[in-house]
Design a protein around this motif. Sequence first.
Motif, short mmCIF file in Angstrom:
data_model
loop_
_atom_site.label_atom_id
_atom_site.label_comp_id
_atom_site.label_asym_id
_atom_site.label_seq_id
_atom_site.Cartn_x
_atom_site.Cartn_y
_atom_site.Cartn_z
N ILE A 182 0.82 -1.22 0.00
CA ILE A 182 0.00 0.00 0.00
C ILE A 182 0.85 1.26 0.00
O ILE A 182 0.35 2.34 -0.28
CB ILE A 182 -1.00 0.04 1.17
N PHE A 183 2.15 1.13 0.28
CA PHE A 183 3.07 2.27 0.24
C PHE A 183 3.99 2.22 -0.98
O PHE A 183 4.96 2.95 -1.05
CB PHE A 183 3.94 2.31 1.49
N TYR A 184 3.71 1.35 -1.94
CA TYR A 184 4.63 1.12 -3.04
C TYR A 184 4.84 2.33 -3.95
O TYR A 184 5.91 2.51 -4.51
CB TYR A 184 4.19 -0.09 -3.88
N ILE A 185 3.84 3.18 -4.11
CA ILE A 185 3.96 4.35 -4.99
C ILE A 185 5.13 5.22 -4.50
O ILE A 185 5.11 5.74 -3.40
CB ILE A 185 2.67 5.19 -5.02
N GLY A 186 6.16 5.35 -5.31
CA GLY A 186 7.32 6.15 -4.95
C GLY A 186 8.32 5.46 -4.04
O GLY A 186 9.30 6.06 -3.64
N HIS A 187 8.06 4.21 -3.69
CA HIS A 187 8.94 3.46 -2.78
C HIS A 187 9.41 2.16 -3.44
O HIS A 187 9.00 1.08 -3.03
CB HIS A 187 8.21 3.12 -1.48
N PRO A 188 10.28 2.22 -4.45
CA PRO A 188 10.77 0.97 -5.05
C PRO A 188 11.68 0.24 -4.06
O PRO A 188 12.20 0.84 -3.13
CB PRO A 188 11.57 1.46 -6.26
N PRO A 189 11.87 -1.07 -4.26
CA PRO A 189 12.80 -1.81 -3.39
C PRO A 189 14.20 -1.21 -3.50
O PRO A 189 14.59 -0.72 -4.56
CB PRO A 189 12.77 -3.23 -3.94
N LEU A 190 14.93 -1.27 -2.40
CA LEU A 190 16.29 -0.72 -2.35
C LEU A 190 17.28 -1.80 -1.94
O LEU A 190 16.95 -2.67 -1.14
CB LEU A 190 16.38 0.42 -1.33
N PHE A 191 18.48 -1.71 -2.48
CA PHE A 191 19.61 -2.48 -1.96
C PHE A 191 20.71 -1.48 -1.65
O PHE A 191 21.25 -0.82 -2.55
CB PHE A 191 20.13 -3.51 -2.96
N ILE A 192 21.03 -1.35 -0.37
CA ILE A 192 22.04 -0.39 0.08
C ILE A 192 23.25 -1.16 0.58
O ILE A 192 23.16 -1.90 1.56
CB ILE A 192 21.48 0.52 1.20
#
Length: 144
Positions: free
Chosen positions: A83-93
């Motif tokens: 539900i928070f995916y808009i603007g929040h792609p998966p990240l690898f830091i």
Amino acid sequence: MHPVVPWLPLLFLPVFGAFWCLVVFMISRMGWSRLAGAYAVADVPATVNRQLLSYLRIGPVKYNNAVRAGITPQGVWLTTWKIFYIGHPPLFIPWAAFGPVQVETFLWATTYASHIDCQGESVSFRFTSKQLLEALPASIRGAE
């Protein structure tokens, strides 16, 4: 009665959905999107075991119980609820992007504060996860 009034309640769901997407997108612009510019990935590998972070703050935004972290020897994978995916792609830091960790204690709560290097700028990163702290290289972790 006006002919539009019976249809007015049916507009609630699309208007609410559009408003929700706008709010989530605006929240992402405060920190997550800066990280995504450098660390966004298409998807998290299925082999990565992820756990829910009870406290996470990226920039000024709190993501309490809304972000899952997958800890690997190379770095950390971060994903949000759908539900928070808009603007929040998966990240690898990668761990090399993290700055020194500072331990902050207030009453009974201990938080760990760091900064993530992101294309020449720095993004604040605060968390309470002991597993995440222990996964950081000793040179970054510092003294507790």
